[in-house]
Structures are given as structure tokens and as C-alpha cells.
Design a protein around this motif. Structure first.
Motif, PDB file in Angstrom:
ATOM      1  N   GLY A  86     -14.715   1.930 -18.939  1.00 45.43           N
ATOM      2  CA  GLY A  86     -15.036   3.223 -19.531  1.00 45.43           C
ATOM      3  C   GLY A  86     -15.641   4.226 -18.573  1.00 45.43           C
ATOM      4  O   GLY A  86     -16.209   5.229 -19.012  1.00 45.43           O
ATOM      5  N   GLY A  87     -15.540   3.972 -17.270  1.00 45.18           N
ATOM      6  CA  GLY A  87     -16.118   4.894 -16.304  1.00 45.18           C
ATOM      7  C   GLY A  87     -17.616   4.771 -16.165  1.00 45.18           C
ATOM      8  O   GLY A  87     -18.284   5.626 -15.569  1.00 45.18           O
ATOM      9  N   ILE A  88     -18.165   3.660 -16.689  1.00 41.50           N
ATOM     10  CA  ILE A  88     -19.615   3.425 -16.650  1.00 41.50           C
ATOM     11  C   ILE A  88     -19.943   2.506 -15.479  1.00 41.50           C
ATOM     12  O   ILE A  88     -19.258   1.510 -15.246  1.00 41.50           O
ATOM     13  N   GLY A  89     -20.985   2.839 -14.755  1.00 42.96           N
ATOM     14  CA  GLY A  89     -21.364   2.080 -13.572  1.00 42.96           C
ATOM     15  C   GLY A  89     -21.939   0.710 -13.861  1.00 42.96           C
ATOM     16  O   GLY A  89     -22.009  -0.132 -12.962  1.00 42.96           O
ATOM     17  N   LYS A  90     -22.341   0.449 -15.091  1.00 42.95           N
ATOM     18  CA  LYS A  90     -22.920  -0.850 -15.473  1.00 42.95           C
ATOM     19  C   LYS A  90     -22.046  -1.480 -16.550  1.00 42.95           C
ATOM     20  O   LYS A  90     -21.609  -0.794 -17.476  1.00 42.95           O
ATOM     21  N   ASP A  91     -21.841  -2.790 -16.445  1.00 45.75           N
ATOM     22  CA  ASP A  91     -21.087  -3.449 -17.502  1.00 45.75           C
ATOM     23  C   ASP A  91     -21.986  -3.731 -18.703  1.00 45.75           C
ATOM     24  O   ASP A  91     -23.204  -3.535 -18.653  1.00 45.75           O
ATOM     25  N   THR A  92     -21.385  -4.192 -19.791  1.00 47.60           N
ATOM     26  CA  THR A  92     -22.128  -4.386 -21.043  1.00 47.60           C
ATOM     27  C   THR A  92     -23.269  -5.378 -20.877  1.00 47.60           C
ATOM     28  O   THR A  92     -24.378  -5.158 -21.390  1.00 47.60           O
ATOM     29  N   LEU A  93     -23.033  -6.467 -20.167  1.00 47.92           N
ATOM     30  CA  LEU A  93     -24.071  -7.485 -19.989  1.00 47.92           C
ATOM     31  C   LEU A  93     -25.299  -6.902 -19.320  1.00 47.92           C
ATOM     32  O   LEU A  93     -26.436  -7.118 -19.771  1.00 47.92           O
ATOM     33  N   ASN A  94     -25.114  -6.135 -18.254  1.00 49.36           N
ATOM     34  CA  ASN A  94     -26.252  -5.557 -17.542  1.00 49.36           C
ATOM     35  C   ASN A  94     -26.965  -4.507 -18.378  1.00 49.36           C
ATOM     36  O   ASN A  94     -28.193  -4.386 -18.313  1.00 49.36           O
ATOM     37  N   ARG A  95     -26.230  -3.759 -19.186  1.00 51.64           N
ATOM     38  CA  ARG A  95     -26.861  -2.743 -20.032  1.00 51.64           C
ATOM     39  C   ARG A  95     -27.672  -3.382 -21.161  1.00 51.64           C
ATOM     40  O   ARG A  95     -28.699  -2.852 -21.573  1.00 51.64           O
ATOM     41  N   TYR A  96     -27.208  -4.524 -21.657  1.00 48.74           N
ATOM     42  CA  TYR A  96     -27.938  -5.191 -22.735  1.00 48.74           C
ATOM     43  C   TYR A  96     -29.160  -5.941 -22.225  1.00 48.74           C
ATOM     44  O   TYR A  96     -30.206  -5.973 -22.875  1.00 48.74           O
ATOM     45  N   MET A  97     -29.021  -6.557 -21.075  1.00 50.47           N
ATOM     46  CA  MET A  97     -30.103  -7.394 -20.565  1.00 50.47           C
ATOM     47  C   MET A  97     -31.200  -6.606 -19.874  1.00 50.47           C
ATOM     48  O   MET A  97     -32.358  -7.017 -19.847  1.00 50.47           O
ATOM     49  N   GLY A  98     -30.829  -5.444 -19.310  1.00 47.75           N
ATOM     50  CA  GLY A  98     -31.807  -4.703 -18.539  1.00 47.75           C
ATOM     51  C   GLY A  98     -32.153  -5.460 -17.269  1.00 47.75           C
ATOM     52  O   GLY A  98     -31.492  -6.420 -16.882  1.00 47.75           O
ATOM     53  N   SER A  99     -33.195  -5.056 -16.578  1.00 45.22           N
ATOM     54  CA  SER A  99     -33.611  -5.716 -15.340  1.00 45.22           C
ATOM     55  C   SER A  99     -34.837  -6.569 -15.604  1.00 45.22           C
ATOM     56  O   SER A  99     -35.393  -6.601 -16.701  1.00 45.22           O
TER      57      SER A  99
END
Length: 355
Positions: free
Chosen positions: A196-209
Motif C-alpha cells: 500500500g505504499g506504506i514504509g512499515k508492514d502490518t506486523l511492525n505497525r501493530y507491535m510498535g517498537s
């Protein structure tokens, strides 16, 4: 008895892998896909492997990233699956059809050179039936390999290539593909464009850092894009298939040798067993009646209704092959009695069998 044209080699390992993913609760692109990409890169020798939901989408992304103009041209074979040419049109450019060589049915580099103009930006050779498309090393224009029919250990030569893991291919993820490249910048764009043109995949967006900041939950859409992601279910199947593919290829090659000996031919490649039969229509009907599936690979694209406006000139080798070619069954799990049955009936029904 029905003998399939092709059949995937699936066993308990793949079923266990799918079960593992379902039980994990994470089905879309995640840890399995990341692991699969790393394993494919290591197997093929590429720096980057970007998993997609099909070779078609992989080819499209590579061409799209080039930002071609409406009058730019991309040279492709006509003796191929439609995607090789259709992605050029979908990316906004013009496909130019070139002929293939008689000996391996791969794109003819000399005919390609004759068709290069100031508008030519790319050539897409196809590794037809797993045969390496040769003559494109140090080529005067950029090269993108359509490797939908070929995956081998250390097969990547540094030139961007797209592979297919569709259900009929030498290894499968059911439906999927991969882009192989050594270009860091291009790889980052392909990966982003898949999601979708997003720099982060779903897993990284859900988990955070791991830190206490909420910043990692935020994301940016870098470019309006597509959803061409592979899922973790598909990737898990692919990880098991990748372990087997060298052995599966060897089994295919052993069957090719049996066919060659029986028909007095020297056909190369391990994805299909394409032959030329003078009485093709009669042959196909009779083989079907005997329970043997065959198919045509391929009818020339430049003669198809959908590509009529791109027809510029005759392609004599492609057209000659297109009139008489067909493929016999080829897959690793063919039994010896089935191979013998195919050979017997092919000899019975064909007026001649050539390559």
C-alpha cells in the motif's frame, strides 16, 4: 486413469506448516514471510528477495518503478504467458514483440537488438521452461528476467528477476512470487509498493517498537500503491517447498531424460516438456480421450485479439512454434507406469514428434 499435466508435490510438511501459521493467529505478511524472503535470497544468491502475491505483480512493480512514459517501449517475447506483455501496458508503456530462437524457444537477442530504438527502455527475456535465456549479458539496454519457469540453487546472476510460485510451478506457495534484486533502493521501493505504499508492514505497525515511544505506531504513505503482499500461510508453504525444490527439479530432469530417449530428442529445461506435433488437434483430442492431459505453451501473443494494436511484423519462428507446440505431463510424482503410458500413446497418436 487420468494423468494430470502437472501436479504440486505437497505432503505432511506443508500441512504442518499451514497449521502452525493458523495456530499462531497471524496470517498475513509477518515473520513467516520475512523468513521466506531471507531463505529465497540465500538459496538463489540474491541480496534481496521481495515476496509478492504473484510473478505478474512482481514484474509489474519492477516496470512501474522505472516511471516509463506513454511512448516508451519494452521488448518482450510473444511466445510467453500474457503477463509478460500485459504488465508493460498496465505500467503505461508499449510492448514490442521480438522473435525467439529455434534451438531453445527463448527470446532472440539479435532480433531484440534490431528492434531497439531511442524509445526502448527495457527488455524482458523469459527463461522458457526453465531454459536460461542467453545473450543478454552486458546488453545495451536494461534487462529484467521473467523467471516464472525457473528456480535453481544460486541461479541469480545479479540482474533483477521475478519468479513464480503458482500452483503449477516447480515449487509452489499456491499463489505467489518473488522479486530478486541486488539494488537496495529498488528493493525498498518494491517492498513498500507491495504494502500500500506504506514504509512499515502490518506486523511492525501493530507491535510498535521496544521503547516507550508511541512513534513507531505511526506510518506514512509514501506513494499511492497496491496490496501485492504474500501471506504468512503462503510463505510457510514456500519455506517447506524451498527445502525440496532441488530434489523436485532432479526428478523432473529424470523424466525429461526418459522422454528424450523415447522420442529421440534433446529437450532441455525442467518446467515443461514442450514438443512440436504436426497433427496437434487430432493428437490433443486423442490424448484427452486416453486420460492424458496436455496443453499448449504458448499461442503467440502478437496474434491475440488483446494485443492486436501492438502487432507490427511477423515473427516467423514464434508463429511456426505456435502452430504445432504442446506440452506433455511433467511433474515429480509421475509414476513409471504413467510415464510409459504417456510415451506409448504419444508415439501412437503423433505423426511426428520434434523439438
Amino acid at each position: 486413469m487420468i494423468i494430470n499435466l502437472t501436479k504440486p508435490s505437497i505432503d505432511a510438511k506443508e500441512l504442518q506448516a499451514v497449521e502452525r501459521v493458523f495456530k499462531s493467529g497471524w496470517l498475513v505478511r509477518g515473520k513467516e514471510t520475512n523468513a521466506f524472503e531471507q531463505e529465497v535470497a540465500a538459496f538463489t544468491g540474491a541480496k534481496h528477495a521481495i515476496a509478492t502475491n504473484g510473478c505478474t505483480m512482481g514484474l509489474y512493480l519492477v516496470v512501474k518503478q522505472m516511471n516509463l512514459k506513454p511512448d516508451d517501449e519494452v521488448i518482450v517475447p510473444s511466445l510467453t504467458w500474457s503477463a509478460t506483455a500485459s504488465i508493460v501496458i498496465q505500467a503505461g508503456a508499449i510492448p514490442v514483440f521480438a522473435d525467439v530462437k529455434k534451438d531453445d524457444w527463448c527470446l532472440d537477442p539479435e532480433d531484440v537488438k534490431r528492434k531497439i530504438t531511442s524509445k526502448t527502455k527495457l527488455v524482458i527475456p523469459v527463461h522458457y521452461s526453465g531454459r536460461v535465456a542467453r545473450g543478454f549479458e552486458n546488453f545495451p539496454i536494461p534487462v529484467l528476467y521473467d523467471s516464472a519457469h525457473r528456480i535453481e540453487k544460486d541461479c541469480f546472476d545479479g540482474t533483477t528477476a521475478c519468479m513464480s510460485f503458482y500452483a503449477v510451478k516447480n515449487m509452489t506457495t499456491v499463489r505467489g512470487g518473488v522479486i530478486l534484486t541486488n539494488d537496495d533502493e529498488a528493493a525498498a521501493w518494491y517492498r513498500m509498493a507491495c504494502h500500500g505504499g506504506i514504509g512499515k508492514d502490518t506486523l511492525n505497525r501493530y507491535m510498535g517498537s521496544d521503547d516507550k515511544s508511541a512513534a513507531s505506531f505511526y506510518y506514512e504513505v509514501e506513494v499511492p500503491s497496491w496490496n501485492f503482499d504474500m501471506t504468512d500461510v503462503e510463505a510457510a508453504i514456500g519455506r517447506e517447498q524451498l527445502k525440496k525444490v532441488t530434489g523436485l527439479n532432479q526428478k523432473r530432469e529424470a523424466i525429461v531424460k526418459q522422454y528424450n530417449k523415447a522420442f529421440g530428442l534433446n529437450i532441455k529445461g525442467n518446467h515443461m516438456y514442450p514438443i512440436l506435433v504436426e497433427n496437434r488437434n487430432e493428437f490433443l483430442v486423442n490424448m484427452k480421450a486416453a486420460g492424458i492431459q496436455c496443453s499448449i505453451h504458448y499461442l503467440p501473443l502478437h496474434l491475440m485479439k488483446g494485443y492486436k494494436e501492438y502487432y507490427k511484423e511477423s515473427l516467423p519462428v514464434t508463429e511456426s512454434i505456435g502452430e504445432h507446440c504442446l506440452s506433455l505431463p511433467l511433474y515429480p510424482d509421475l509414476k513409471q507406469e504413467e510415464i510409459d503410458f504417456i510415451i506409448e500413446h504419444a508415439k501412437k497418436y503423433a505423426t511426428s514428434i520434434k523439438a
